[in-house]
Enzyme design. Structure first.
Site, mmCIF file in Angstrom:
data_model
loop_
_atom_site.group_PDB
_atom_site.id
_atom_site.type_symbol
_atom_site.label_atom_id
_atom_site.label_comp_id
_atom_site.label_asym_id
_atom_site.label_seq_id
_atom_site.Cartn_x
_atom_site.Cartn_y
_atom_site.Cartn_z
ATOM 1 N N HIS A 17 0.843 -1.209 0.000
ATOM 2 C CA HIS A 17 0.000 0.000 0.000
ATOM 3 C C HIS A 17 0.874 1.254 0.000
ATOM 4 O O HIS A 17 0.617 2.199 -0.727
ATOM 5 C CB HIS A 17 -0.896 0.043 1.250
ATOM 6 C CG HIS A 17 -1.929 -1.048 1.323
ATOM 7 N ND1 HIS A 17 -2.055 -1.879 2.403
ATOM 8 C CD2 HIS A 17 -2.897 -1.429 0.459
ATOM 9 C CE1 HIS A 17 -3.051 -2.724 2.209
ATOM 10 N NE2 HIS A 17 -3.582 -2.478 1.034
ATOM 11 N N LYS A 41 -17.647 -6.066 6.833
ATOM 12 C CA LYS A 41 -16.423 -6.801 7.149
ATOM 13 C C LYS A 41 -16.141 -6.673 8.636
ATOM 14 O O LYS A 41 -16.546 -5.716 9.267
ATOM 15 C CB LYS A 41 -15.238 -6.210 6.379
ATOM 16 C CG LYS A 41 -15.199 -6.623 4.930
ATOM 17 C CD LYS A 41 -13.840 -6.263 4.331
ATOM 18 C CE LYS A 41 -13.795 -6.604 2.853
ATOM 19 N NZ LYS A 41 -12.549 -6.157 2.217
ATOM 20 N N ARG A 90 -2.267 -6.012 -8.316
ATOM 21 C CA ARG A 90 -1.162 -6.941 -8.053
ATOM 22 C C ARG A 90 -1.009 -7.969 -9.156
ATOM 23 O O ARG A 90 0.077 -8.291 -9.575
ATOM 24 C CB ARG A 90 -1.392 -7.689 -6.734
ATOM 25 C CG ARG A 90 -0.992 -6.898 -5.532
ATOM 26 C CD ARG A 90 -1.573 -7.451 -4.290
ATOM 27 N NE ARG A 90 -3.020 -7.311 -4.320
ATOM 28 C CZ ARG A 90 -3.795 -7.473 -3.277
ATOM 29 N NH1 ARG A 90 -3.280 -7.815 -2.122
ATOM 30 N NH2 ARG A 90 -5.092 -7.303 -3.379
ATOM 31 N N SER A 129 -2.904 -7.787 2.972
ATOM 32 C CA SER A 129 -3.184 -7.647 4.411
ATOM 33 C C SER A 129 -3.550 -9.003 5.005
ATOM 34 O O SER A 129 -3.175 -9.316 6.136
ATOM 35 C CB SER A 129 -4.337 -6.672 4.632
ATOM 36 O OG SER A 129 -4.023 -5.409 4.129
HETATM 37 P P1 ADP Z 1 -9.942 -3.401 -0.496
HETATM 38 O O1 ADP Z 1 -10.743 -4.184 0.497
HETATM 39 O O2 ADP Z 1 -10.557 -2.095 -0.881
HETATM 40 O O3 ADP Z 1 -9.448 -4.191 -1.685
HETATM 41 P P2 ADP Z 1 -7.210 -3.369 0.481
HETATM 42 O O4 ADP Z 1 -6.722 -2.647 1.680
HETATM 43 O O5 ADP Z 1 -7.056 -4.845 0.458
HETATM 44 O O6 ADP Z 1 -8.693 -2.891 0.338
HETATM 45 O O7 ADP Z 1 -6.505 -2.780 -0.806
HETATM 46 C C1 ADP Z 1 -6.607 -1.444 -1.182
HETATM 47 C C2 ADP Z 1 -5.983 -1.253 -2.553
HETATM 48 O O8 ADP Z 1 -4.579 -1.513 -2.471
HETATM 49 C C3 ADP Z 1 -6.502 -2.182 -3.642
HETATM 50 O O9 ADP Z 1 -6.515 -1.480 -4.865
HETATM 51 C C4 ADP Z 1 -5.485 -3.290 -3.681
HETATM 52 O O10 ADP Z 1 -5.438 -3.921 -4.943
HETATM 53 C C5 ADP Z 1 -4.222 -2.490 -3.420
HETATM 54 N N1 ADP Z 1 -3.158 -3.347 -2.870
HETATM 55 C C6 ADP Z 1 -3.213 -4.190 -1.824
HETATM 56 N N2 ADP Z 1 -2.028 -4.809 -1.619
HETATM 57 C C7 ADP Z 1 -1.204 -4.325 -2.583
HETATM 58 C C8 ADP Z 1 0.162 -4.592 -2.943
HETATM 59 N N3 ADP Z 1 0.883 -5.486 -2.284
HETATM 60 N N4 ADP Z 1 0.669 -3.904 -3.997
HETATM 61 C C9 ADP Z 1 -0.093 -3.026 -4.676
HETATM 62 N N5 ADP Z 1 -1.379 -2.745 -4.413
HETATM 63 C C10 ADP Z 1 -1.922 -3.388 -3.376
#
Ligand code: ADP
Length: 163
Positions: A17, A41, A90, A129
Site C-alpha cells: 500500500h 467486514k 497486483r 493484508s
Molecule cells: P480493499 O478491500 O478495498 O481491496 P485493500 O486494503 O485490500 O482494500 O486494498 C486497497 C488497494 O490496495 C486495492 O486497490 C489493492 O489492490 C491495493 N493493494 C493491496 N495490496 C497491494 C500490494 N501489495 N501492492 C499493490 N497494491 C496493493
C-alpha cells in the site's frame, strides 16, 4: 490542483500500500488515502487504528492526507469534488473485481469518476493484508511486509501466546 483518492480497507496497511501511496503522491498534487468503514467486514483493526497507522507511516509525505469514509465511494468523491480514484493492481486476479467496481463507480457518478491503476512493484506483488495476518498468527517474520510497530500490533493481537 489535481487530487486523487486512494480508498481501501488497509487492515492493516502494508509496504505494498505504501508503495502505491508514494507513487501516487509523485503523480498527483494531493492524495487522500481513505479508510473504508465497511460494516459488512469484521476488521482486525478499528477505523481509528487504521487511520493512525497510515498517518504515522505517511507523516513525511506532505501531499498525503489520511481520512475515513463510510457508504458509497462515488458519494464520498462527489462530496470532496475529487473524481480520480487510485487503486493498486497486483495480478490479473485483482483485475476482474477492480474493473467491475470501477465501472460501477463510474455509472454511479454520472460518468465523472475515473479509476487510475498503479501496478504493484514486483517485490510486493504477492503481499496482502490477509497474508500478513496469517503470518502473524504463527509469530512469523513480518519485517519485509509492514513497519515494525505494525508487526508488533499484529503479533500482540494474533500471535501464538495470545491465543
Ligand atoms: P480493499 O478491500 O478495498 O481491496 P485493500 O486494503 O485490500 O482494500 O486494498 C486497497 C488497494 O490496495 C486495492 O486497490 C489493492 O489492490 C491495493 N493493494 C493491496 N495490496 C497491494 C500490494 N501489495 N501492492 C499493490 N497494491 C496493493
Amino acid at each position: 490542483m489535481k487530487s486523487a483518492i486512494y480508498p481501501g480497507t488497509f487492515d492493516p496497511m502494508t509496504y505494498g500500500h505504501l508503495d502505491i501511496i508514494k507513487r501516487a503522491a509523485n503523480i498527483f498534487d494531493e492524495v487522500i488515502v481513505s479508510v473504508l468503514d465497511n460494516k459488512e467486514k469484521t476488521p482486525l483493526f478499528s477505523v481509528d487504528e487504521r487511520v493512525k497507522i497510515l498517518r504515522d507511516v505517511t507523516a513525511d509525505i506532505p501531499n498525503v492526507k489520511i481520512e475515513s469514509f463510510g457508504g458509497l465511494l462515488s458519494d464520498y468523491c462527489s462530496e470532496k469534488n475529487i473524481f480520480v480514484v487510485v487503486r493498486g493492481l497486483r495480478a490479473v486476479t485483482d483485475f476482474e473485481y477492480e474493473l467491475q467496481m470501477s465501472q460501477m463507480n463510474r455509472k454511479l457518478s454520472n460518468n465523472k469518476l475515473d479509476t487510475v491503476y498503479l501496478n504493484t512493484s514486483l517485490k510486493y506483488s504477492y503481499l496482502s493484508s490477509s497474508s500478513v495476518k496469517q503470518i502473524a498468527q504463527f509469530n512469523g517474520d513480518l519485517s519485509d511486509f509492514v513497519p515494525d510497530f505494525v508487526a508488533e500490533m499484529l503479533i500482540e493481537r494474533l500471535g501464538k501466546k495470545n491465543q
